[in-house]
Write an enzyme that holds these catalytic residues in place. Structure first.
Site, short mmCIF file in Angstrom:
data_model
loop_
_atom_site.label_atom_id
_atom_site.label_comp_id
_atom_site.label_asym_id
_atom_site.label_seq_id
_atom_site.Cartn_x
_atom_site.Cartn_y
_atom_site.Cartn_z
N SER A 1 0.96 -1.18 -0.07
CA SER A 1 0.04 -0.16 -0.02
C SER A 1 0.95 1.17 -0.01
O SER A 1 1.57 1.31 1.16
CB SER A 1 -0.98 -0.18 1.23
OG SER A 1 -1.36 1.34 1.48
N LYS B 1 -10.16 -7.27 3.01
CA LYS B 1 -11.25 -6.63 2.13
C LYS B 1 -12.18 -7.72 1.81
O LYS B 1 -13.57 -7.47 1.86
CB LYS B 1 -10.52 -6.23 0.95
CG LYS B 1 -9.64 -4.94 1.17
CD LYS B 1 -9.16 -4.53 -0.13
CE LYS B 1 -9.79 -4.07 -1.31
NZ LYS B 1 -8.95 -3.65 -2.53
N ARG C 1 -5.89 -0.84 -8.63
CA ARG C 1 -4.81 -1.00 -9.81
C ARG C 1 -5.54 -1.38 -11.07
O ARG C 1 -5.19 -1.44 -12.14
CB ARG C 1 -3.82 -2.10 -9.50
CG ARG C 1 -2.82 -1.58 -8.13
CD ARG C 1 -2.17 -2.88 -8.04
NE ARG C 1 -2.08 -4.12 -7.80
CZ ARG C 1 -2.67 -4.51 -6.59
NH1 ARG C 1 -2.72 -3.52 -5.49
NH2 ARG C 1 -3.11 -5.79 -6.42
N TYR D 1 3.24 -6.14 -6.43
CA TYR D 1 2.51 -5.65 -5.28
C TYR D 1 2.69 -7.10 -4.18
O TYR D 1 1.91 -7.30 -3.25
CB TYR D 1 1.22 -5.27 -5.24
CG TYR D 1 1.32 -4.10 -5.88
CD1 TYR D 1 1.62 -2.76 -5.53
CD2 TYR D 1 0.89 -4.27 -7.34
CE1 TYR D 1 1.64 -1.58 -6.60
CE2 TYR D 1 0.96 -3.09 -8.19
CZ TYR D 1 0.96 -1.85 -7.91
OH TYR D 1 1.44 -0.90 -8.63
N VAL E 1 -6.19 -0.51 4.81
CA VAL E 1 -4.90 0.06 5.32
C VAL E 1 -4.47 1.34 4.62
O VAL E 1 -5.15 1.60 3.48
CB VAL E 1 -3.70 -0.71 5.17
CG1 VAL E 1 -3.87 -2.11 5.93
CG2 VAL E 1 -3.32 -1.27 3.68
N TRP F 1 -8.87 5.53 9.53
CA TRP F 1 -8.55 4.91 8.31
C TRP F 1 -8.19 5.93 7.50
O TRP F 1 -8.69 6.87 7.02
CB TRP F 1 -9.69 4.10 7.70
CG TRP F 1 -9.33 3.45 6.37
CD1 TRP F 1 -8.27 2.60 6.04
CD2 TRP F 1 -9.94 3.58 5.01
NE1 TRP F 1 -8.23 2.20 4.64
CE2 TRP F 1 -9.38 3.12 4.13
CE3 TRP F 1 -11.28 4.43 4.80
CZ2 TRP F 1 -9.83 2.99 2.77
CZ3 TRP F 1 -11.76 4.37 3.42
CH2 TRP F 1 -11.10 3.73 2.62
N GLY F 2 -6.79 5.73 6.72
CA GLY F 2 -6.35 6.72 5.65
C GLY F 2 -5.21 7.38 6.13
O GLY F 2 -5.14 8.15 7.18
N ASN F 3 -4.29 7.77 5.25
CA ASN F 3 -3.24 8.94 5.45
C ASN F 3 -3.87 10.12 5.82
O ASN F 3 -3.24 10.88 6.50
CB ASN F 3 -2.36 8.92 4.37
CG ASN F 3 -1.41 9.76 4.34
OD1 ASN F 3 -0.32 10.18 5.05
ND2 ASN F 3 -1.60 10.70 3.29
N ASP F 4 -4.94 10.48 4.89
CA ASP F 4 -5.34 11.89 5.38
C ASP F 4 -6.24 12.00 6.33
O ASP F 4 -6.79 13.12 6.53
CB ASP F 4 -6.38 11.95 3.98
CG ASP F 4 -7.49 11.05 3.67
OD1 ASP F 4 -7.45 9.99 4.38
OD2 ASP F 4 -8.32 11.35 3.01
#
Length: 212
Positions: free
Chosen positions: A24, A56, A67, A97, A181, A192-195
């Site tokens: 990821s 998932k 992808r 990946y 992730v 959840w999430g980088n943001d």
């Protein structure tokens, strides 16, 4: 008196649980930022490498991956580069990946008390340098950087014990309602999430919550 003091200090320890998969790119970004926040706020990170595909599927998310959605992927590549530029780090897509082997390696690094260092080295190799996670020479590269016995590490990531531990942690993540992730927990609060890291930062800055 000493016991009371130790218990008091333990209650002040802030622990953030970090769930990721080396496949990821958003986990790569989140790991970079989370490491900086840990330094700034003095909390500890507990790392969990999990099988994103299984997580998932467990919630019924059986559609195509990002992808496979070319229009969306084209946008995500732009978005990822924006984040990388914001964080001032490189981001290079690897050839594939296939992350399972390096994911299981996390549980070797735990025995060596080097989980944070391991996560940083592998993420930097895969997403910073664009090295395929299943490249045959990657375990040797990681071992060299961390000062490990290469043969011992390679034996571990090929072992049934490594697979069992990886499967156990993935199952535990599913039980905890992790569905993607990167996922971060502070106590029972999940992001959840980088943001969403700015929300975690606000929470860490406001309350001494331990992660037990």
């Amino acid at each position: 008196m000493l016991l009371c003091r130790l218990l008091f200090l333990e209650c002040l320890i802030v622990i953030v649980d970090f769930y990721f998969d080396f496949l990821s790119p958003f986990s790569y970004l989140a790991n970079h930022r989370l490491s900086k926040l840990a330094q700034d706020y003095g909390f500890s990170i507990r790392y969990y490498a999990i099988d994103l595909a299984r997580v998932k599927i467990a919630i019924g998310n059986v559609g195509p991956s990002n992808r496979d959605l070319i229009v969306k992927l084209d946008y995500l590549k732009v978005d990822l580069q924006r984040w990388a530029e914001l964080y001032e780090i490189p981001l290079v897509f690897p050839a594939n990946y296939n992350s399972r082997r390096m994911n299981t390696g996390l549980y070797y690094s735990g025995a060596m008390a080097q989980t944070g260092a391991y996560v940083n080295v592998v993420f930097n190799a895969v997403w910073g340098d664009g090295i395929a996670p299943d490249l045959e020479s990657l375990p040797a590269l990681v071992s060299e950087k961390l000062g490990w016995d290469r043969s011992a590490f390679e034996d571990f990531i090929s072992s049934d014990a490594a697979t069992e531990r990886y499967d156990e942690q993935t199952h535990a993540a599913i039980e905890r309602k992790v569905f993607g992730v990167p996922t971060m927990f502070l106590g029972d609060e999940m992001w959840w999430g980088n943001d969403r890291l700015f929300m975690l930062e606000n929470a860490v800055g406001g309350a001494p919550v331990n992660g037990e």
